[in-house]
Design an enzyme around this catalytic site. Structure first.
Site, mmCIF file in Angstrom:
data_model
loop_
_atom_site.group_PDB
_atom_site.id
_atom_site.type_symbol
_atom_site.label_atom_id
_atom_site.label_comp_id
_atom_site.label_asym_id
_atom_site.label_seq_id
_atom_site.Cartn_x
_atom_site.Cartn_y
_atom_site.Cartn_z
ATOM 1 N N TYR A 133 -10.348 -0.444 11.355
ATOM 2 C CA TYR A 133 -11.599 0.048 10.757
ATOM 3 C C TYR A 133 -11.997 -0.738 9.519
ATOM 4 O O TYR A 133 -13.032 -0.496 8.943
ATOM 5 C CB TYR A 133 -11.493 1.545 10.412
ATOM 6 C CG TYR A 133 -10.280 1.915 9.580
ATOM 7 C CD1 TYR A 133 -10.280 1.716 8.207
ATOM 8 C CD2 TYR A 133 -9.137 2.445 10.176
ATOM 9 C CE1 TYR A 133 -9.163 2.039 7.448
ATOM 10 C CE2 TYR A 133 -8.025 2.782 9.427
ATOM 11 C CZ TYR A 133 -8.039 2.574 8.059
ATOM 12 O OH TYR A 133 -6.937 2.888 7.317
ATOM 13 N N LYS A 134 -11.156 -1.685 9.084
ATOM 14 C CA LYS A 134 -11.513 -2.501 7.913
ATOM 15 C C LYS A 134 -12.298 -3.719 8.407
ATOM 16 O O LYS A 134 -13.385 -3.562 8.928
ATOM 17 C CB LYS A 134 -10.256 -2.852 7.125
ATOM 18 C CG LYS A 134 -9.645 -1.605 6.460
ATOM 19 C CD LYS A 134 -8.316 -1.828 5.754
ATOM 20 C CE LYS A 134 -7.819 -0.508 5.167
ATOM 21 N NZ LYS A 134 -6.388 -0.559 4.810
ATOM 22 N N ARG A 149 -13.458 -3.882 -6.842
ATOM 23 C CA ARG A 149 -12.994 -4.691 -5.720
ATOM 24 C C ARG A 149 -14.169 -5.019 -4.796
ATOM 25 O O ARG A 149 -15.000 -4.157 -4.513
ATOM 26 C CB ARG A 149 -11.941 -3.871 -4.977
ATOM 27 C CG ARG A 149 -11.191 -4.581 -3.906
ATOM 28 C CD ARG A 149 -10.083 -3.686 -3.397
ATOM 29 N NE ARG A 149 -10.590 -2.587 -2.580
ATOM 30 C CZ ARG A 149 -9.915 -2.000 -1.580
ATOM 31 N NH1 ARG A 149 -8.695 -2.417 -1.298
ATOM 32 N NH2 ARG A 149 -10.432 -1.011 -0.886
ATOM 33 N N PHE A 165 0.861 -1.176 0.000
ATOM 34 C CA PHE A 165 0.000 0.000 0.000
ATOM 35 C C PHE A 165 0.902 1.232 0.000
ATOM 36 O O PHE A 165 1.869 1.291 0.754
ATOM 37 C CB PHE A 165 -0.866 -0.042 1.256
ATOM 38 C CG PHE A 165 -1.997 0.948 1.265
ATOM 39 C CD1 PHE A 165 -3.191 0.676 0.615
ATOM 40 C CD2 PHE A 165 -1.878 2.149 1.947
ATOM 41 C CE1 PHE A 165 -4.237 1.576 0.641
ATOM 42 C CE2 PHE A 165 -2.931 3.055 1.977
ATOM 43 C CZ PHE A 165 -4.114 2.769 1.327
ATOM 44 N N ASP A 188 2.367 -6.006 7.613
ATOM 45 C CA ASP A 188 1.195 -5.147 7.688
ATOM 46 C C ASP A 188 -0.026 -6.047 7.486
ATOM 47 O O ASP A 188 -0.158 -6.698 6.444
ATOM 48 C CB ASP A 188 1.267 -4.042 6.626
ATOM 49 C CG ASP A 188 0.173 -3.006 6.827
ATOM 50 O OD1 ASP A 188 -0.931 -3.382 7.276
ATOM 51 O OD2 ASP A 188 0.417 -1.816 6.531
#
Ligand SMILES: *Cc1c(COP(=O)(O)O)cnc(C)c1O
Length: 395
Positions: free
Chosen positions: A207-208, A354, A111, A182
């Site tokens: 938060y995912k 996605r 990312f 990560d």
């Protein structure tokens, strides 16, 4: 069966929510938890909340709960800050344990913020470190004796491609390199065994898949031998051995506590706690099985009914996290058309649509409806309307 915890989530007006990999939906228990903390703790105790309501201990207790989902022993995970900050903190710490080496190895599936943070850190260290970025498939063979740190995101945010954590960690250790994982798209998505593979550092957000809400604190895991040894780069007062002694000299706190930085976000922690109460009832191995069933079914339907979309995720579910993406030239417009019809996924540049699968609340019915709606949009070219081509800030 997938969707077992669906009633515990607020899924707005009949939508099919396949974007929990970006922002998990609201657990229904959260508004009351926020109100309780605001009214009964902040409102009645004011500053007393730090001691009487246990706010000060919560970054560690939440860390322990997250630890159970990622195979980290109690006392090895702490929450706080944002993931970008935790990436910086982990890398700075790892590099300080490797003073003789100059290479940070990562991959181009990472990312961007992880790479930006690394680049900024290396520039400010000004010790001629090199950020070496290879393709994901080449990582294993590129780990050599000159690597100080191997820093990777386990599950690729675009394609869901998943690194073999055990194999890469073992290879890195054989070369005396440290590894930072990560887990942004792993925690709550796939079973992770940090202790089992003797990982050095891990970071992630809540938060995912963990559904902690927008702005929820990040987390960091540090293997206990490193945690006891490392001098934190972000030496904040709440990581001090005795914050309220207000010494002018920094003395690191015990183990993982030294990876705390500043004042914790109490209201965000209240939301995250309510979400972790749901996770405490769930079984990650079971969820993984359901997630594979959901994503396999989705791929089969989309490939059968929407042949213009090209699968960009690994076909083998063992090589994939809990998300699936397809490439299509007008992917952005297709996703906008889908969202307009109540199927929420997202778009990642340049051309990927996605879909994240979260079996806590997603069902096979969601998958059928999403694939049918997508097929209809593709067949009728319903995506090709001016409003669906209008780019918004968050895609
Ligand atoms: C989502 C994500 C981030 C986001 O970082 P923030 O500081 O929380 O904005 C960072 N890294 C990875 C791999 C991610 O997937």
């Amino acid at each position: 069966m997938s969707g077992h915890f669906r009633d515990l989530f607020q899924l707005p007006g009949g939508i099919v929510y396949l974007d929990g990999n970006s922002l998990g939906p609201l657990p229904k228990s959260v508004p009351a938890a926020l109100e309780r903390v605001a009214r009964d703790e902040w409102g009645t105790m004011a500053i007393g909340g730090w001691n009487r309501a246990g706010w000060m201990a919560q970054p560690s207790s939440l860390g322990d709960e997250i630890g159970k989902l990622i195979g980290a022993p109690a006392g090895s995970v702490v929450t706080g800050d944002t993931l970008s900050i935790k990436v910086y903190q982990a890398l700075a710490t790892a590099l300080s344990l490797q003073p003789e080496r100059r290479v940070v190895l990562s991959d181009n599936g990472n990312f961007p913020t992880d790479l930006y943070m690394a680049d900024g850190l290396l520039r400010s260290l000004d010790k001629s470190h090199e950020l070496r970025i290879v393709s994901p498939e080449d990582v294993l063979d590129t780990i050599t004796e000159d690597a100080a740190v191997v820093m990777l995101t386990q599950v690729d945010y675009r394609t869901g491609r998943m690194h073999d954590m055990a194999a890469i960690t073992a290879k890195a250790h054989a070369c005396s390199a440290l590894v930072i994982w990560d887990l942004a798209h792993s925690a709550g998505a796939v079973p992770v065994d940090l202790a089992g593979c003797e990982a050095d550092f891990a970071v992630g957000c809540t938060y995912k898949y963990l559904n902690g809400g927008p702005g929820a604190p990040a987390f960091i895991f540090v293997r206990s031998d490193h945690a006891e040894k490392a001098q934190p780069a972000l030496a904040g007062w709440l990581g001090h051995e005795a914050p309220f002694a207000f010494d002018l000299d920094y003395r690191p706190g015990a183990g993982i506590e030294r990876f705390r930085v500043g004042t914790p976000s109490v209201l965000q922690m209240a939301a995250l706690q309510a979400s972790m109460d749901i996770w405490a009832q769930a079984d990650m191995v079971d969820l993984r099985e359901q997630s594979i069933a959901l994503s396999q079914h989705f791929i089969a339907l989309v490939e059968a009914d929407s042949p213009d979309l090209k699968l960009t995720s690994p076909r083998d579910p063992a090589q994939r996290g809990s998300q699936v993406s397809f490439a299509f030239e007008h992917g952005y417009a297709v996703m906008q058309a889908l969202i307009a019809r109540g199927v929420v996924g997202d778009f990642r540049a340049p051309n990927l649509i996605r879909f994240g699968f979260a079996p806590l609340y997603n069902t096979m019915g969601d998958v059928d409806l999403a694939a049918d709606t997508l097929a209809d949009i593709m067949k009728s070219a319903a995506w090709d309307r001016p409003e669906f081509h209008q780019r918004q800030k968050v895609t």
